[in-house]
Design a protein around this motif. Sequence first.
Motif, PDB file in Angstrom:
ATOM      1  N   VAL A   4       1.244  -1.106  -0.500  1.00  0.00           N
ATOM      2  CA  VAL A   4       0.325  -0.363   0.233  1.00  0.00           C
ATOM      3  C   VAL A   4       0.688   1.178  -0.348  1.00  0.00           C
ATOM      4  CG1 VAL A   4      -1.731   1.306   1.551  1.00  0.00           C
ATOM      5  CG2 VAL A   4      -1.666  -1.371   1.247  1.00  0.00           C
ATOM      6  N   TYR A  32     -10.305  -6.366   0.500  1.00  0.00           N
ATOM      7  CA  TYR A  32     -10.403  -5.898   0.234  1.00  0.00           C
ATOM      8  C   TYR A  32      -9.708  -4.577   1.012  1.00  0.00           C
ATOM      9  CZ  TYR A  32     -13.145  -9.745   2.241  1.00  0.00           C
ATOM     10  OH  TYR A  32     -14.296 -10.929   2.346  1.00  0.00           O
ATOM     11  N   PHE A  34      -9.748  -0.157   3.180  1.00  0.00           N
ATOM     12  CA  PHE A  34      -9.975   0.045   4.693  1.00  0.00           C
ATOM     13  C   PHE A  34      -8.958   1.724   4.825  1.00  0.00           C
ATOM     14  CE2 PHE A  34     -11.384  -3.721   5.924  1.00  0.00           C
ATOM     15  CZ  PHE A  34     -10.733  -5.124   5.010  1.00  0.00           C
ATOM     16  N   PHE A  90      -5.055   6.222   7.955  1.00  0.00           N
ATOM     17  CA  PHE A  90      -4.008   4.796   7.291  1.00  0.00           C
ATOM     18  C   PHE A  90      -4.875   4.269   6.725  1.00  0.00           C
ATOM     19  CE2 PHE A  90      -0.267   4.931  10.134  1.00  0.00           C
ATOM     20  CZ  PHE A  90      -0.389   5.301  11.279  1.00  0.00           C
ATOM     21  N   LEU A 103      -4.084  -7.434   8.060  1.00  0.00           N
ATOM     22  CA  LEU A 103      -4.202  -6.012   7.555  1.00  0.00           C
ATOM     23  C   LEU A 103      -2.866  -5.629   7.075  1.00  0.00           C
ATOM     24  CD1 LEU A 103      -6.150  -4.145  10.217  1.00  0.00           C
ATOM     25  CD2 LEU A 103      -7.115  -4.716   7.541  1.00  0.00           C
ATOM     26  N   PHE A 105      -0.494  -2.211   5.758  1.00  0.00           N
ATOM     27  CA  PHE A 105      -0.858  -0.435   6.266  1.00  0.00           C
ATOM     28  C   PHE A 105       0.278  -0.055   4.736  1.00  0.00           C
ATOM     29  CE2 PHE A 105      -3.686  -0.100   8.986  1.00  0.00           C
ATOM     30  CZ  PHE A 105      -3.632  -1.839  10.846  1.00  0.00           C
ATOM     31  N   GLY A 106      -0.345   0.705   4.915  1.00  0.00           N
ATOM     32  CA  GLY A 106       0.089   2.153   3.641  1.00  0.00           C
ATOM     33  C   GLY A 106       1.296   3.313   5.306  1.00  0.00           C
ATOM     34  N   THR A 107       1.984   3.826   4.926  1.00  0.00           N
ATOM     35  CA  THR A 107       2.958   4.715   5.997  1.00  0.00           C
ATOM     36  C   THR A 107       2.284   5.700   7.124  1.00  0.00           C
ATOM     37  OG1 THR A 107       3.488   5.977   4.214  1.00  0.00           O
ATOM     38  CG2 THR A 107       4.805   4.147   4.939  1.00  0.00           C
TER      39      THR A 107
ATOM     40  N   TYR B  35       0.617  -5.933  15.763  1.00  0.00           N
ATOM     41  CA  TYR B  35       1.282  -4.939  14.267  1.00  0.00           C
ATOM     42  C   TYR B  35       2.332  -4.084  15.051  1.00  0.00           C
ATOM     43  CZ  TYR B  35      -2.707  -6.316  11.607  1.00  0.00           C
ATOM     44  OH  TYR B  35      -3.284  -6.941  10.754  1.00  0.00           O
ATOM     45  N   GLN B  37       4.622  -0.042  14.347  1.00  0.00           N
ATOM     46  CA  GLN B  37       5.073   1.220  13.486  1.00  0.00           C
ATOM     47  C   GLN B  37       6.282   1.380  13.933  1.00  0.00           C
ATOM     48  OE1 GLN B  37       2.308   3.533  13.949  1.00  0.00           O
ATOM     49  NE2 GLN B  37       2.939   4.722  11.285  1.00  0.00           N
ATOM     50  N   GLY B  40       7.957   6.935  11.648  1.00  0.00           N
ATOM     51  CA  GLY B  40       7.608   7.310  10.597  1.00  0.00           C
ATOM     52  C   GLY B  40       8.020   5.969   9.538  1.00  0.00           C
ATOM     53  N   GLN B  41       7.235   5.021   9.722  1.00  0.00           N
ATOM     54  CA  GLN B  41       7.496   3.737   9.455  1.00  0.00           C
ATOM     55  C   GLN B  41       6.019   4.042   8.830  1.00  0.00           C
ATOM     56  OE1 GLN B  41      10.880   1.640   9.005  1.00  0.00           O
ATOM     57  NE2 GLN B  41      11.904   2.754   9.820  1.00  0.00           N
ATOM     58  N   LYS B  42       5.980   2.304   7.975  1.00  0.00           N
ATOM     59  CA  LYS B  42       4.041   2.098   7.923  1.00  0.00           C
ATOM     60  C   LYS B  42       3.951   1.562   9.327  1.00  0.00           C
ATOM     61  CE  LYS B  42       4.653   0.075   3.870  1.00  0.00           C
ATOM     62  NZ  LYS B  42       4.913  -0.865   2.905  1.00  0.00           N
ATOM     63  N   VAL B  43       3.004   0.381   9.449  1.00  0.00           N
ATOM     64  CA  VAL B  43       2.201  -0.148  10.547  1.00  0.00           C
ATOM     65  C   VAL B  43       2.040  -1.497   9.839  1.00  0.00           C
ATOM     66  CG1 VAL B  43       0.103  -0.849  11.747  1.00  0.00           C
ATOM     67  CG2 VAL B  43       0.184   1.417  11.447  1.00  0.00           C
ATOM     68  N   PHE B  45       2.869  -5.704   9.506  1.00  0.00           N
ATOM     69  CA  PHE B  45       2.210  -7.391  10.603  1.00  0.00           C
ATOM     70  C   PHE B  45       3.215  -7.161  11.747  1.00  0.00           C
ATOM     71  CE2 PHE B  45      -0.341 -10.853  10.680  1.00  0.00           C
ATOM     72  CZ  PHE B  45       0.514 -11.973  10.798  1.00  0.00           C
TER      73      PHE B  45
END
Lengths: 115, 115
Positions: A4, A32, A34, A90, A103, A105-107, B35, B37, B40-43, B45
């Motif tokens: 993402v 999906y 979100f 996010f 999930l 995620f993006g940043t 998860y 984070q 400054g970076q993405k979340v 998994f």
Amino acid sequence: AQSVTQLDSQVPVFEEAPVELRCNYSSSVSVYLFWYVQYPNQGLQLLLKYLSGSTLVKGINGFEAEFNKSQTSFHLRKPSVHISDTAEYFCAVSPRRGATNKLIFGTGTLLAVQP
Amino acid sequence: EPEVTQTPSHQVTQMGQEVILRCVPISNHLYFYWYRQILGQKVEFLVSFYNNEISEKSEIFDDQFSVERPDGSNFTLKIRSTKLEDSAMYFCASINTIVGYTEAFFGQGTRLTVV
């Protein structure tokens, strides 16, 4: 595999102005989609989701997003923002037939609403 | 409204020390996640857990990490020997089924600082 991309790390906007937060994704399988919001010192809260059907989905707090399959995008919009919308947003995807519903995620994009 | 709770909200630890991050998922949920984070970076998994065993883990989740549900309510993440790069916000999440889509509920996060 899925990824993402949220190109805008921060979006400053004046109160009552419209805003769009961009999200693009890449996936070899159907997903999906979100949007989550994180207010200061709080957890991640689901803002809206796209599962199937109409490509325009509405969420809480007046936000909406449009799924565009050809552009693999899921941009978030609000016609008029409030100070209280200041938060980190996010974008995330989850494989439709995944074994665990994890999930990706993006940043994140920090929406900074100014008076 | 049911919620996922995480403790502590902030933990500072010395490099090489063991830390345990705690989560209490929603009571009727069956699937649990961690998860993280990095600032400054993405979340990202880390791991999913179902029926008292790991169902999926990422490449981040190496031998230094472990999870367990010791008493049927708490869900813990242990880092055996912390490194500076483990400094991050750690989020716990839970859902009640992975059949189709169900919303993942997130805790407020634990900010881990390794010094």
